[in-house]
Design an enzyme around this catalytic site. Structure first.
Site, mmCIF file in Angstrom:
data_model
loop_
_atom_site.group_PDB
_atom_site.id
_atom_site.type_symbol
_atom_site.label_atom_id
_atom_site.label_comp_id
_atom_site.label_asym_id
_atom_site.label_seq_id
_atom_site.Cartn_x
_atom_site.Cartn_y
_atom_site.Cartn_z
ATOM 1 N N GLU A 160 6.637 2.970 9.158
ATOM 2 C CA GLU A 160 7.158 4.127 8.440
ATOM 3 C C GLU A 160 8.480 4.650 8.977
ATOM 4 O O GLU A 160 9.195 5.389 8.309
ATOM 5 C CB GLU A 160 6.081 5.227 8.433
ATOM 6 C CG GLU A 160 4.936 4.798 7.540
ATOM 7 C CD GLU A 160 3.648 5.562 7.766
ATOM 8 O OE1 GLU A 160 3.311 6.380 6.922
ATOM 9 O OE2 GLU A 160 2.966 5.316 8.780
ATOM 10 N N GLY A 184 0.821 -1.209 0.000
ATOM 11 C CA GLY A 184 0.000 0.000 0.000
ATOM 12 C C GLY A 184 0.851 1.253 0.000
ATOM 13 O O GLY A 184 0.731 2.090 -0.861
HETATM 14 MO MO1 MOS Z 1 0.967 4.946 5.379
HETATM 15 S S1 MOS Z 1 1.616 6.494 4.177
HETATM 16 O O1 MOS Z 1 0.330 5.878 6.646
HETATM 17 O O2 MOS Z 1 -0.320 4.192 4.651
#
Ligand code: MOS
Length: 703
Positions: A662, A234
Site C-alpha cells: 500500500e 483485491g
Molecule cells: Mo488492503 S486495503 O489492506 O486489502
C-alpha cells in the site's frame, strides 16, 4: 549462517505461477469445472431505504432452467454474527440501493439472468439520505476508527501552537467515493458434501472467510473449507468477507448442487464495499524557520445504517511529521448507502492527499523548498510518543531529490512552458504501518531431501507464494527449487489476510519459524539426514509477536512527479514518476517493484480520473462500469521509476521486512496535485483533477 542462493531473500525472482497465469491455466474462483454446477444471479433493490413488501417469483420460476428463487421468505436462516452486511436475504429491510433482495438459481447463467429480470419486487420505499456533508446534523465522533486507532488524539495545545505560528495553512480537501475494481469480480463456487461446506472464493483471507461462513451456518470451522489458490486482485475489496460466498452457499444448500456466482462489474459497486468520500480540514502552523508548531487534521467520512466503518484519514498526521502541538479527529455519519470498507491504503491514502497538499501550501506560503520543509520536520517519535523502530523518510527525500533532479527546479509557478503545455514538478511523502499479525505455517521434509512448506497466504497477484518460497529456502538453507510451497487453502491453518500490507511479514515469520525448527530437528535429532518417514514441523508466531518491544513501526517513502497541464483544455499528462521507499529488507526486488509501480499507478488514477458518482435522488452509484469509472491504464503512465533505500530494522520480524502493498499509493495523488499547482498555479483541493475540474478552477481564478 545459511548459504546464499540465487533464489534467496533479496534475489530478483519471477512469479512461480507466471506461466500458469499467462497461459490461462490458473483456476480462479469460478473457473474450476464442476459436474452438475448451476448458476446464481442476484436481484438488487432499486431503492435505498425502506422495505420489500413482496417478492413475486412465479414468472421467474416458469422460465426454462430456473431451479429456485431465494428471497427473505424462503432463504436458509443465518446465525447473526458481528457483520450485519453478511446477513443477506434474512429480512425485508433495505439499507442501501443495490442490496440483494433475491437470488435466482438456474442450470445456465443465461436462464438465471432471465429469471432475475422476471422477479418482481414490490417496495415500500422512503426518501433516502445519501450525501456526506461536513455540517450533517447526524455526524458523530467514533471512539475508534478503522484498524483500531483512537478516533481522536490530542497532544500539547493545538490552538495555542497554531495561534502563535508565523505561517499558517487552514484548508479543506475532498476525495470522492472510489471503488476497488479488481480485475476478477467477487466470485464463489460453493457446494455441500455430507454436511461439509466447500467454497472456492475470491477472497484475500480464506481463514476469515471460513470462520465467517462457519458462524453464519452454525458449523464447526473444520467443516468449512475455503480455497483461494488464485485471486485476481483485491485492493481491499476482498479483504473482509463479502456476501457472495454466503449467497452461493445458501443457494447450494437449497438446490443440492454446486452453485457458481460471479458478480457483474456493475453489481460490484453496491455489493462489496468502496472507499468513503472524505472531507478533511488540515491546519498547519510553522515558525519563521519552517518548523511545525501545530498539526491539526479533522476528517469526515460516511458509513451505512448497517455497520460503523470509519476511514482513519487523520491518522497519518500522527506519524509523518513532528510538532509539539497536535490534534487529529474523525467524524462519521450513517447514511442510506452501502458500508464503505478498506481500500488501497485506507486512511493513509486519502489522509496523505490532504496533509501532503497542505505541506505544499505551507511551503509556498513560507517560501520554503517543499523537500527541505519535509526534511526539517522529520521526527523520531510519533504523536503518541512512541519511538520509530526505523525511519528513513529523510533519506528517501534526499535520494529522490537527487535522482529526480529536484535541485534544478525553478520554485516559481507556471514559468516552464512547452507549446500549449505548462510544466511542473511536485513531491509528497508517503508512509504506511509495518504490521505483523500472528500466523501458522508447516514445514515438512521428505527423505529425498525435498521440502514442502504450507502457509495459508493469499496470492492476490502480488507474488506472495514466490516470496514465501524464497523465505522458506533461506531458513532451510537450500536452493528454492528444493522447496514446494502451498498457499490459498483454509485447511492449511490459520493465517492473516492478504491486506494491511502485512502478508509477507506475517506469513513469512511463521514460515521462517517452521523451517528453522525443521532444520534444527533434522540436524540435531537425525544427524542431518531426513529419516525415511519424513519429518513435519508446525509453527505459530502468536507469542513471538506479543513479545516484541513497543515501537511505532512504519515504512516510509517519497514520490516525485513531473507533468504537463493545459489550463485551456484542462488536460493533465504525467511525464515521469519516481518513488523512493524505505521498507525494511526487500525480499524480492522484482515483485516489490511491481507492487510499488501498481500502487503509484493507482495513485495516478486517484489523482486524475477515479471517482464514483452517486445519484443523490436514488442512492445509486451511477458510474458503475469501467467506461465511466476510469482507472489509470498503461497510456496514462509513461514512466515510473522505483528505488529502495536500504534499511536494517531489528524490531520487525526475522526477515526484517515491512509491507509494500500500500505504500506506493500513499502520497502519489498529492505529488500529482502539487505538480499541477507548480505547473499552473491552480491549487486543486478536491480530487480527481479531471479536465472539467481544472477548467472550472482556472476560470474561477480568471486564468
Ligand atoms: Mo488492503 S486495503 O489492506 O486489502
Amino acid at each position: 549462517m545459511t548459504t546464499l542462493h540465487p533464489t534467496s531473500i533479496g534475489a530478483a525472482s519471477p512469479r512461480l505461477e507466471a506461466r500458469e497465469k499467462v497461459t490461462g491455466h490458473a483456476m480462479y474462483a469460478v473457473d474450476r469445472p464442476m459436474p452438475g454446477a448451476v448458476y446464481a444471479w442476484p436481484v438488487q433493490a432499486a431503492f435505498a431505504r425502506g422495505r420489500v413488501a413482496a417478492v413475486q417469483t412465479e414468472a421467474a420460476l416458469g422460465i426454462d432452467g430456473v431451479l429456485a428463487v431465494l428471497w427473505h421468505g424462503n432463504a436458509p436462516r443465518l446465525e447473526p454474527g458481528n457483520d450485519p452486511q453478511m446477513l443477506v436475504l434474512q429480512s425485508p429491510e433495505v439499507a442501501y440501493y443495490g442490496q440483494v433482495v433475491a437470488l435466482v438459481v438456474a442450470t445456465t447463467l443465461e436462464s438465471a439472468q432471465e429469471g432475475a429480470d422476471a422477479v418482481v419486487v414490490r417496495a415500500e420505499a422512503q426518501p433516502a439520505d445519501t450525501v456526506l456533508r461536513a455540517d450533517h446534523p447526524d455526524l458523530y465522533e467514533p471512539e475508534t476508527v478503522n484498524a483500531g486507532y483512537p478516533g481522536r488524539l490530542e497532544t500539547g495545545d493545538f490552538e495555542a501552537g497554531f495561534g502563535v505560528a508565523d505561517v499558517r495553512i487552514d484548508a479543506t480537501y475532498r476525495t470522492p467515493t472510489e471503488h476497488h475494481n479488481a480485475m476478477e469480480p467477487h466470485a464463489t463456487t460453493a457446494f455441500w458434501e455430507r454436511g461439509r461446506l466447500v467454497v472456492y472464493d475470491a477472497t484475500q483471507s480464506s481463514t476469515t472467510m471460513r470462520d465467517t461462513l462457519a458462524a453464519l451456518f452454525e458449523l464447526p470451522p473444520q467443516l468449512v473449507r475455503v480455497h483461494n489458490e488464485h485471486v485476481g486482485g483485491g485492493f481491499g475489496g476482498k479483504g473482509y468477507p463479502k456476501p457472495t460466498a454466503v449467497l452461493a452457499a445458501m443457494a447450494a444448500r437449497l438446490v443440492g448442487r454446486p452453485v457458481k456466482l460471479a458478480l457483474s462489474r456493475s453489481m460490484l459497486f453496491a455489493m462489496v464495499g468502496y472507499r468513503t468520500p472524505t472531507i478533511q480540514r488540515v491546519r498547519l502552523g510553522a515558525d519563521a524557520k519552517g518548523r511545525l508548531l501545530a498539526i491539526g487534521h479533522e476528517a469526515f467520512a460516511q458509513t451505512s445504517r448497517l455497520a460503523e466503518f470509519t476511514e482513519q484519514s487523520a491518522v497519518i498526521s500522527r506519524v509523518l511529521y513532528g510538532a509539539p502541538n497536535h490534534t487529529s479527529r474523525h467524524h462519521v455519519v450513517r447514511l442510506d448507502v452501502p458500508t464503505p470498507t478498506v481500500m488501497r491504503a485506507p486512511g493513509e491514502c486519502p489522509g496523505a492527499f490532504a496533509l501532503e497538499s497542505a505541506m505544499d501550501e505551507l511551503a509556498t506560503a513560507g517560501n520554503w523548498d517543499p523537500v527541505q520543509l519535509r526534511i526539517d520536520n522529520d521526527t523520531d517519535r510519533d504523536a503518541e510518543g512512541l519511538p520509530f523502530s526505523s525511519r528513513h523518510l529523510v533519506e528517501c527525500l534526499r535520494h529522490g531529490a537527487e535522482a529526480f533532479g529536484w535541485s534544478g527546479r525553478d520554485p516559481r509557478i507556471g514559468t516552464r512552458r512547452e507549446g500549449r503545455w505548462l510544466l511542473g514538478t511536485g513531491v509528497a511523502s508517503s508512509t504506511f504501518p509495518a504490521i505483523t499479525w500472528p500466523s501458522t505455517a508447516t514445514a515438512r521434509a521428505t527423505a529425498d531431501d525435498h521440502f514442502h512448506v504450507a502457509v495459508n497466504a493469499a496470492d492476490i497477484g502480488t507474488g506472495a507464494r514466490t516470496v514465501m518460497r524464497q523465505i522458506a529456502a533461506d531458513a532451510l538453507g537450500v536452493p528454492a527449487h528444493c522447496v514446494e510451497i502451498t498457499v490459498g487453502d483454509s485447511a492449511i491453518g490459520q493465517a492473516p489476510v492478504a491486506g494491511g500490507s502485512m502478508g509477507t511479514s506475517s506469513w513469512g515469520w511463521a514460515v521462517t519459524k517452521a523451517c528453522l525448527a525443521l532444520r534444527e530437528r533434522i540436524d540435531r535429532e537425525h544427524g542431518g539426514r531426513v529419516p525415511p518417514e519424513g519429518i513435519s514441523v508446525g509453527a505459530d508466531t502468536t507469542a513471538d509477536i506479543a513479545a516484541r518491544g513497543d515501537y511505532a513501526r512504519h515504512a516510509f517513502g517519497a514520490q516525485f512527479c513531473a507533468l504537463r497541464a493545459d489550463p485551456r483544455t484542462g488536460e493533465v499528462r504525467i511525464d515521469r514518476l519516481l518513488g523512493v521507499f524505505a521498507a525494511g529488507r526487500i525480499i524480492n526486488p522484482t515483485t516489490a517493484r511491481s507492487q510499488l509501480i501498481g500502487g503509484m499507478t493507482m495513485g495516478v488514477g486517484m489523482a486524475l480520473t477515479e471517482q464514483t458518482i452517486l445519484d443523490p435522488r436514488t442512492g445509486d452509484f451511477v458510474t458503475s462500469d469501467l467506461a465511466s469509472y476510469h482507472v489509470a491504464v498503461n497510456a496514462d503512465i509513461p514512466r515510473i521509476d522505483i528505488e529502495f533505500v536500504p534499511e536494517d530494522d531489528p524490531h520487525l520480524n526475522p526477515m526484517g521486512s515491512k509491507g509494500i502493498g500500500e505504500l506506493g499509493i500513499v502520497g502519489t495523488a498529492a505529488a500529482v496535485a502539487n505538480a499541477v499547482y507548480h505547473a499552473t498555479g491552480i491549487r486543486v483541493r478536491s480530487l480527481p483533477i479531471t479536465p472539467a475540474a481544472l477548467l472550472s478552477y482556472s476560470s474561477s481564478a480568471g486564468a
